[in-house]
Design an enzyme around this catalytic site. Structure first.
Site, PDB file in Angstrom:
ATOM      1  N   THR A 186       4.703 -25.073  35.800  1.00  0.00           N
ATOM      2  CA  THR A 186       3.535 -24.973  36.685  1.00  0.00           C
ATOM      3  C   THR A 186       2.346 -25.757  36.158  1.00  0.00           C
ATOM      4  O   THR A 186       1.559 -26.310  36.935  1.00  0.00           O
ATOM      5  CB  THR A 186       3.143 -23.480  36.850  1.00  0.00           C
ATOM      6  OG1 THR A 186       4.227 -22.818  37.482  1.00  0.00           O
ATOM      7  CG2 THR A 186       1.899 -23.299  37.681  1.00  0.00           C
ATOM      8  N   ASP A 233      11.133 -27.769  36.479  1.00  0.00           N
ATOM      9  CA  ASP A 233      10.835 -26.349  36.588  1.00  0.00           C
ATOM     10  C   ASP A 233      11.702 -25.717  35.497  1.00  0.00           C
ATOM     11  O   ASP A 233      12.888 -26.047  35.378  1.00  0.00           O
ATOM     12  CB  ASP A 233      11.267 -25.855  37.975  1.00  0.00           C
ATOM     13  CG  ASP A 233      10.886 -24.414  38.221  1.00  0.00           C
ATOM     14  OD1 ASP A 233      10.157 -24.161  39.173  1.00  0.00           O
ATOM     15  OD2 ASP A 233      11.346 -23.533  37.458  1.00  0.00           O
ATOM     16  N   SER A 234      11.154 -24.811  34.713  1.00  0.00           N
ATOM     17  CA  SER A 234      11.912 -24.365  33.537  1.00  0.00           C
ATOM     18  C   SER A 234      13.136 -23.530  33.902  1.00  0.00           C
ATOM     19  O   SER A 234      13.980 -23.263  33.051  1.00  0.00           O
ATOM     20  CB  SER A 234      11.026 -23.623  32.545  1.00  0.00           C
ATOM     21  OG  SER A 234      10.718 -22.337  32.990  1.00  0.00           O
ATOM     22  N   SER A 235      13.262 -23.141  35.171  1.00  0.00           N
ATOM     23  CA  SER A 235      14.498 -22.467  35.597  1.00  0.00           C
ATOM     24  C   SER A 235      15.689 -23.427  35.516  1.00  0.00           C
ATOM     25  O   SER A 235      16.841 -22.992  35.583  1.00  0.00           O
ATOM     26  CB  SER A 235      14.346 -21.922  37.025  1.00  0.00           C
ATOM     27  OG  SER A 235      13.944 -22.967  37.883  1.00  0.00           O
ATOM     28  N   THR A 240       6.842 -21.326  32.490  1.00  0.00           N
ATOM     29  CA  THR A 240       6.831 -19.987  31.906  1.00  0.00           C
ATOM     30  C   THR A 240       8.147 -19.234  32.106  1.00  0.00           C
ATOM     31  O   THR A 240       8.465 -18.349  31.323  1.00  0.00           O
ATOM     32  CB  THR A 240       5.679 -19.139  32.489  1.00  0.00           C
ATOM     33  OG1 THR A 240       5.845 -19.030  33.902  1.00  0.00           O
ATOM     34  CG2 THR A 240       4.333 -19.738  32.165  1.00  0.00           C
ATOM     35  N   ASP A 241       8.910 -19.591  33.165  1.00  0.00           N
ATOM     36  CA  ASP A 241      10.102 -18.787  33.497  1.00  0.00           C
ATOM     37  C   ASP A 241      11.065 -18.641  32.320  1.00  0.00           C
ATOM     38  O   ASP A 241      11.582 -17.561  32.068  1.00  0.00           O
ATOM     39  CB  ASP A 241      10.862 -19.405  34.684  1.00  0.00           C
ATOM     40  CG  ASP A 241      10.114 -19.237  36.005  1.00  0.00           C
ATOM     41  OD1 ASP A 241       9.122 -18.488  36.037  1.00  0.00           O
ATOM     42  OD2 ASP A 241      10.535 -19.861  37.003  1.00  0.00           O
ATOM     43  N   THR A 270       8.471 -12.271  25.643  1.00  0.00           N
ATOM     44  CA  THR A 270       9.159 -12.200  26.918  1.00  0.00           C
ATOM     45  C   THR A 270       8.138 -12.411  28.028  1.00  0.00           C
ATOM     46  O   THR A 270       6.965 -12.034  27.870  1.00  0.00           O
ATOM     47  CB  THR A 270       9.928 -10.856  27.010  1.00  0.00           C
ATOM     48  OG1 THR A 270      10.821 -10.913  28.090  1.00  0.00           O
ATOM     49  CG2 THR A 270       9.034  -9.645  27.145  1.00  0.00           C
ATOM     50  N   ARG A 318      23.767  -5.165  27.141  1.00  0.00           N
ATOM     51  CA  ARG A 318      22.485  -4.433  27.262  1.00  0.00           C
ATOM     52  C   ARG A 318      22.807  -2.995  27.617  1.00  0.00           C
ATOM     53  O   ARG A 318      23.119  -2.678  28.769  1.00  0.00           O
ATOM     54  CB  ARG A 318      21.595  -5.088  28.307  1.00  0.00           C
ATOM     55  CG  ARG A 318      21.223  -6.527  27.946  1.00  0.00           C
ATOM     56  CD  ARG A 318      20.226  -7.096  28.924  1.00  0.00           C
ATOM     57  NE  ARG A 318      18.891  -6.584  28.689  1.00  0.00           N
ATOM     58  CZ  ARG A 318      18.035  -6.261  29.651  1.00  0.00           C
ATOM     59  NH1 ARG A 318      18.381  -6.350  30.912  1.00  0.00           N
ATOM     60  NH2 ARG A 318      16.831  -5.819  29.349  1.00  0.00           N
ATOM     61  N   THR A 364      19.198  -3.056  23.484  1.00  0.00           N
ATOM     62  CA  THR A 364      18.795  -2.032  24.447  1.00  0.00           C
ATOM     63  C   THR A 364      18.143  -2.647  25.692  1.00  0.00           C
ATOM     64  O   THR A 364      17.514  -3.703  25.612  1.00  0.00           O
ATOM     65  CB  THR A 364      17.828  -1.006  23.810  1.00  0.00           C
ATOM     66  OG1 THR A 364      17.334  -0.137  24.833  1.00  0.00           O
ATOM     67  CG2 THR A 364      16.646  -1.668  23.116  1.00  0.00           C
TER      68      THR A 364
END
Ligand code: ASP
Length: 342
Positions: free
Chosen positions: A14, A60-62, A92-93, A168, A247, A278
């Site tokens: 972005t 785009d970081s995706s 940021t993704d 995160t 997880r 977790t």
């Protein structure tokens, strides 16, 4: 007066996006946004010499893959000895994944590698891009500003400085886009830049090692009540999966299903490395705390402690590619670069 050399690597996100015909944001090229990046021309930074690098096709970081992780790492490796610090402008993704994986790739890091980005593009009047980049420059050129040199892969975003492999993404809209739920912030940007000296890693006495291999043959399994375990058999049948990040619930608990246990036993026989983390944002795996603990099953499942998903999955991809099978278990259980508290 001292001076510093800082490399800025633009990968997309972005930070440098503009709206296309459908009003959707997509990455612009560095040449199209550089005129808006005033921080690097600021008087305050006259003792900082910048080297600017850009991905040919900002993303785009995706869309990031191990190929782009290695591209970033190789740019830094090539310029490692000639620069004091590195800034990676990134979406940021998946920033927390890239920051985590780079923390494993640069062993005994002696200089800061700082990820930053923005929630609003640099061309927007209310952008957070400029201040995020400015704060990152202070850290990358630390010696000029008499700030401690932090030899870590970091995320510098809004008012906080976080260890990359503890971070995160927490918000799609808040300027405070990241958090580090299981480890203290390493710094805060208030009137002064406050560095949490007691929590930063020490500058190593041995030379930095560059280990950029990545094994992408892993998956994550997110348990949920009512999960139909029969689908898991396809994982073992694939004969290609080498690692699983599981997880589990709470402090490491699992449904007491025979079908699930058999799946795990078979996966272990197939030498699939399984690490248990977790689903809770805060806290750690506590083997045997409950009767329902996965670790009561006497299976060689690795305790992932308080790892984020981002750190556990990228560490597994890195460990599988850079060590021999007999070392996988020990390396995964060990705190390598501050990513877990054992
Ligand atoms: N989709 C964007 C990206 O990760 C989001 C951002 O940069 O904030 O590239």
């Amino acid at each position: 007066m001292s001076s510093a050399k800082v490399m800025v690597i633009y990968t997309g996100g972005t930070f440098g996006m503009t709206q296309n015909g459908n009003n959707a944001l997509s990455p612009s090229r560095w040449d199209d946004i550089v005129a808006h990046i005033s921080p690097i021309n600021k008087e305050d930074f006259k003792q900082v010499e910048f080297t600017l690098e850009s991905f040919d096709n900002p993303l785009d970081s995706s869309q990031m893959t191990p190929k782009e992780w290695v591209m970033m790492a190789e740019i830094i490796q090539k310029n490692y000895h000639s620069h004091d610090g590195f800034i990676i402008i990134h979406g940021t993704d998946t920033m927390a994944y890239s920051a985590s994986v780079l923390s494993f790739m640069f062993h005994s890091l002696s200089k800061p590698i700082i990820f930053t980005g923005a929630q609003l593009p640099v061309t927007h009047t209310r952008t957070d891009a400029s201040i995020n980049l400015i704060n990152a420059i202070y850290l990358a050129a630390a010696k000029v500003f008499r700030i401690p040199i932090i030899p870590e892969v970091l995320i510098c975003f809004n008012k906080v400085l976080l260890r990359g492999n503890r971070s995160t993404k927490k918000s799609t809209f808040d300027f405070m886009g990241f958090e580090s739920p299981n480890f203290p912030q390493l710094g805060r940007f208030n009137q002064k830049i406050e560095i949490n000296k007691k929590n930063i890693l020490q500058i190593p006495e041995i030379p930095t090692k560059f280990l950029f291999n990545i094994c992408p043959d892993i998956i994550t399994i997110n348990l949920f009540p009512g999960m139909n375990f029969k689908f898991l058999k396809y994982i073992n049948k694939s004969n290609e999966i080498k690692g699983i990040v599981l997880r589990s619930f709470g402090s490491g608990n699992i449904p007491q299903s025979q079908e699930f246990i058999e799946f795990l036993e078979e996966a272990i026989q197939l030498n699939i490395v399984i690490v248990n983390i977790t689903q809770c944002k805060e806290g750690s795996i506590k083997p045997h705390q409950y009767g329902a603990s996965l670790h009561n099953k006497n299976l060689p499942i690795i305790n992932g402690y308080d790892s984020t998903l981002e750190a556990a999955s990228t560490k597994l991809m890195w460990v599988l590619a850079n060590s021999s099978p007999q070392d996988h278990h020990a390396l995964m259980s060990k705190n390598l670069v501050g990513e877990i508290t054992t």
